[in-house]
Motif scaffolding. Structure first.
Motif, PDB file in Angstrom:
ATOM      1  N   ALA A  66     -16.363  28.936  47.585  1.00 26.62           N
ATOM      2  CA  ALA A  66     -15.403  28.279  47.226  1.00 26.62           C
ATOM      3  C   ALA A  66     -15.004  28.369  45.805  1.00 26.62           C
ATOM      4  O   ALA A  66     -15.540  28.130  44.965  1.00 26.62           O
ATOM      5  N   LYS A  67     -13.657  28.771  46.459  1.00 22.47           N
ATOM      6  CA  LYS A  67     -12.359  29.135  45.313  1.00 22.47           C
ATOM      7  C   LYS A  67     -11.759  27.827  44.642  1.00 22.47           C
ATOM      8  O   LYS A  67     -12.093  26.875  45.571  1.00 22.47           O
ATOM      9  N   ARG A  68     -11.886  27.498  43.992  1.00 19.44           N
ATOM     10  CA  ARG A  68     -11.137  26.728  43.228  1.00 19.44           C
ATOM     11  C   ARG A  68      -9.846  26.345  43.089  1.00 19.44           C
ATOM     12  O   ARG A  68      -9.234  27.078  43.040  1.00 19.44           O
ATOM     13  N   ASP A  69      -9.499  24.970  43.398  1.00 21.35           N
ATOM     14  CA  ASP A  69      -8.137  24.305  43.762  1.00 21.35           C
ATOM     15  C   ASP A  69      -7.875  24.860  42.565  1.00 21.35           C
ATOM     16  O   ASP A  69      -7.671  23.629  42.248  1.00 21.35           O
ATOM     17  N   LEU A  70      -6.441  25.597  42.597  1.00 22.75           N
ATOM     18  CA  LEU A  70      -5.967  25.246  41.137  1.00 22.75           C
ATOM     19  C   LEU A  70      -5.371  23.854  40.731  1.00 22.75           C
ATOM     20  O   LEU A  70      -4.066  24.425  40.452  1.00 22.75           O
ATOM     21  N   SER A  71      -4.336  23.676  42.161  1.00 21.35           N
ATOM     22  CA  SER A  71      -2.892  22.838  42.307  1.00 21.35           C
ATOM     23  C   SER A  71      -3.508  21.622  42.275  1.00 21.35           C
ATOM     24  O   SER A  71      -2.870  21.146  41.850  1.00 21.35           O
ATOM     25  N   VAL A  72      -5.504  21.225  42.539  1.00 18.63           N
ATOM     26  CA  VAL A  72      -4.873  20.105  41.819  1.00 18.63           C
ATOM     27  C   VAL A  72      -5.541  19.536  40.264  1.00 18.63           C
ATOM     28  O   VAL A  72      -5.777  20.839  39.595  1.00 18.63           O
ATOM     29  N   LYS A  73      -4.531  18.840  39.706  1.00 19.95           N
ATOM     30  CA  LYS A  73      -4.220  18.635  38.342  1.00 19.95           C
ATOM     31  C   LYS A  73      -4.932  17.025  38.183  1.00 19.95           C
ATOM     32  O   LYS A  73      -5.256  16.014  38.557  1.00 19.95           O
ATOM     33  N   LEU A  74      -5.195  17.195  36.896  1.00 14.93           N
ATOM     34  CA  LEU A  74      -6.105  16.003  36.315  1.00 14.93           C
ATOM     35  C   LEU A  74      -4.439  14.890  36.535  1.00 14.93           C
ATOM     36  O   LEU A  74      -3.809  15.249  36.056  1.00 14.93           O
ATOM     37  N   ARG A  75      -5.144  13.778  36.705  1.00 14.90           N
ATOM     38  CA  ARG A  75      -4.113  12.727  36.458  1.00 14.90           C
ATOM     39  C   ARG A  75      -4.157  11.802  35.614  1.00 14.90           C
ATOM     40  O   ARG A  75      -5.301  12.004  34.699  1.00 14.90           O
ATOM     41  N   ARG A  76      -2.964  11.867  34.475  1.00 12.78           N
ATOM     42  CA  ARG A  76      -2.509  10.890  33.149  1.00 12.78           C
ATOM     43  C   ARG A  76      -2.792   9.726  32.962  1.00 12.78           C
ATOM     44  O   ARG A  76      -2.655   9.134  34.606  1.00 12.78           O
ATOM     45  N   SER A  77      -3.411   8.966  32.313  1.00  9.87           N
ATOM     46  CA  SER A  77      -3.255   7.248  32.579  1.00  9.87           C
ATOM     47  C   SER A  77      -1.826   7.076  32.339  1.00  9.87           C
ATOM     48  O   SER A  77      -0.998   8.237  31.585  1.00  9.87           O
ATOM     49  N   PRO A  78      -1.474   6.078  32.435  1.00 10.30           N
ATOM     50  CA  PRO A  78       0.014   5.658  32.364  1.00 10.30           C
ATOM     51  C   PRO A  78       0.103   5.218  30.812  1.00 10.30           C
ATOM     52  O   PRO A  78       1.628   5.605  30.843  1.00 10.30           O
ATOM     53  N   LYS A  79      -0.576   5.036  29.927  1.00 10.76           N
ATOM     54  CA  LYS A  79      -0.649   5.110  29.022  1.00 10.76           C
ATOM     55  C   LYS A  79       0.161   6.573  28.309  1.00 10.76           C
ATOM     56  O   LYS A  79       1.345   6.560  27.310  1.00 10.76           O
ATOM     57  N   ALA A  80      -0.198   7.610  28.373  1.00  4.50           N
ATOM     58  CA  ALA A  80      -0.141   9.209  28.459  1.00  4.50           C
ATOM     59  C   ALA A  80       1.246   9.701  28.934  1.00  4.50           C
ATOM     60  O   ALA A  80       1.790   9.643  28.480  1.00  4.50           O
ATOM     61  N   GLN A  81       1.361   8.731  31.045  1.00  2.00           N
ATOM     62  CA  GLN A  81       2.552   9.375  30.972  1.00  2.00           C
ATOM     63  C   GLN A  81       3.833   8.468  30.662  1.00  2.00           C
ATOM     64  O   GLN A  81       4.691   9.566  30.347  1.00  2.00           O
ATOM     65  N   ALA A  82       3.783   7.517  30.086  1.00  3.36           N
ATOM     66  CA  ALA A  82       4.736   6.566  29.271  1.00  3.36           C
ATOM     67  C   ALA A  82       5.068   7.674  27.753  1.00  3.36           C
ATOM     68  O   ALA A  82       6.428   7.595  27.485  1.00  3.36           O
ATOM     69  N   ASP A  83       4.033   7.608  27.128  1.00  3.51           N
ATOM     70  CA  ASP A  83       4.332   8.720  26.219  1.00  3.51           C
ATOM     71  C   ASP A  83       5.204   9.537  26.078  1.00  3.51           C
ATOM     72  O   ASP A  83       5.591  10.247  24.698  1.00  3.51           O
ATOM     73  N   GLU A  84       4.924  10.451  27.172  1.00  4.37           N
ATOM     74  CA  GLU A  84       5.306  11.607  27.764  1.00  4.37           C
ATOM     75  C   GLU A  84       6.615  11.775  27.555  1.00  4.37           C
ATOM     76  O   GLU A  84       7.466  12.094  27.667  1.00  4.37           O
ATOM     77  N   ALA A  85       7.146  10.786  28.585  1.00  7.65           N
ATOM     78  CA  ALA A  85       8.432  10.201  28.576  1.00  7.65           C
ATOM     79  C   ALA A  85       9.158   9.876  27.713  1.00  7.65           C
ATOM     80  O   ALA A  85      10.854  10.244  28.199  1.00  7.65           O
TER      81      ALA A  85
END
Length: 237
Positions: A66-85
């Motif tokens: 089974a090949k690794r699905d590279l399209s799957v991304k780790l979900r960031r926490s809401p705080k991390a997303q807010a910091d990046e924004a």
């Protein structure tokens, strides 16, 4: 009749009666002019084999991992997303200044700044701003002086409050070469000998011959250590 194959000795001995009974039946079958036919049951990985007039192809499920699905991304926490924004909004103000200036002011790496800019569609007019290039040029004479002083790269970084990457980049772009401690000690010894030979009235060419060094090395040492060595001796025609 089927028999279970096991590597355990107790199980093997337990099946002896079954094997004996099977052997007797085979002898009885052969005594009646029976014929035993061998039917290939296995299939190769790359060469399918026939079984009952059908071709069994190798199973792609068992062959390929089974090949690794590279399209799957780790979900960031809401705080991390807010910091990046928030950082992305600040990056928009550095369109003309460049990513280097943005990373320095926001206290993040240029790699992270570029990553966030790509995620939020932030564009920079230039990769390195004019102010950043001017800062690099201001470091050139300081690095040159520290090289002459004989400091190591780590000591230079500590003195100038910059990283090793910045130090090497500025030095490489401006033709500055780092020297080992032994090379620095050798230069200091040559400087003392150059001054002594100058004081007895020798020319630069004669000094280079006496020291058995390249005239370019002599000129470098004279310039770096501010040696007052006239091109011609006083009174020369």
């Amino acid at each position: 009749m089927s028999a279970y194959i096991s590597t355990e000795l107790n199980m093997v001995k337990a099946l002896d009666p079954d094997r004996h009974a099977l052997a007797l039946k085979m002898e009885e079958f052969l005594s009646r002019d029976g014929v035993i036919q061998s039917i290939p049951m296995g299939c190769g990985l790359f060469s399918p084999m026939a079984f009952n007039s059908e071709t069994i192809a190798p199973s792609t499920v068992t062959i390929h991992k089974a090949k690794r699905d590279l399209s799957v991304k780790l979900r960031r926490s809401p705080k991390a997303q807010a910091d990046e924004a928030e950082i992305a909004e600040k990056l928009k103000g550095y369109h003309d200044k460049g990513v280097v200036a943005a990373a320095k002011d926001l206290h993040i790496s240029t790699r992270r700044a570029n990553h966030i800019a790509a995620q939020y569609g932030v564009k920079f007019a230039c990769r390195v701003s004019l102010a950043a290039r001017q800062e690099d040029l201001a470091l050139v004479p300081q690095i040159r002086a520290l090289i002459i002083e004989g400091l190591t790269q780590d000591q230079m970084c500590a003195r100038l409050h910059i990283g090793r990457t910045t130090l090497k980049r500025v030095a490489g772009q401006n033709g500055l070469k780092f020297r080992s401690q032994s090379s620095h000690a050798n230069d200091l010894a040559l400087v003392e000998r150059i001054k002594a030979i100058r004081d007895i009235g020798c020319t630069r060419a004669a000094c280079a011959r006496r020291l058995e060094i390249n005239p370019k090395v002599l000129l470098r040492l004279i310039a770096e250590h501010d040696i007052d060595f006239p091109v011609r001796t006083p009174g020369a025609a």
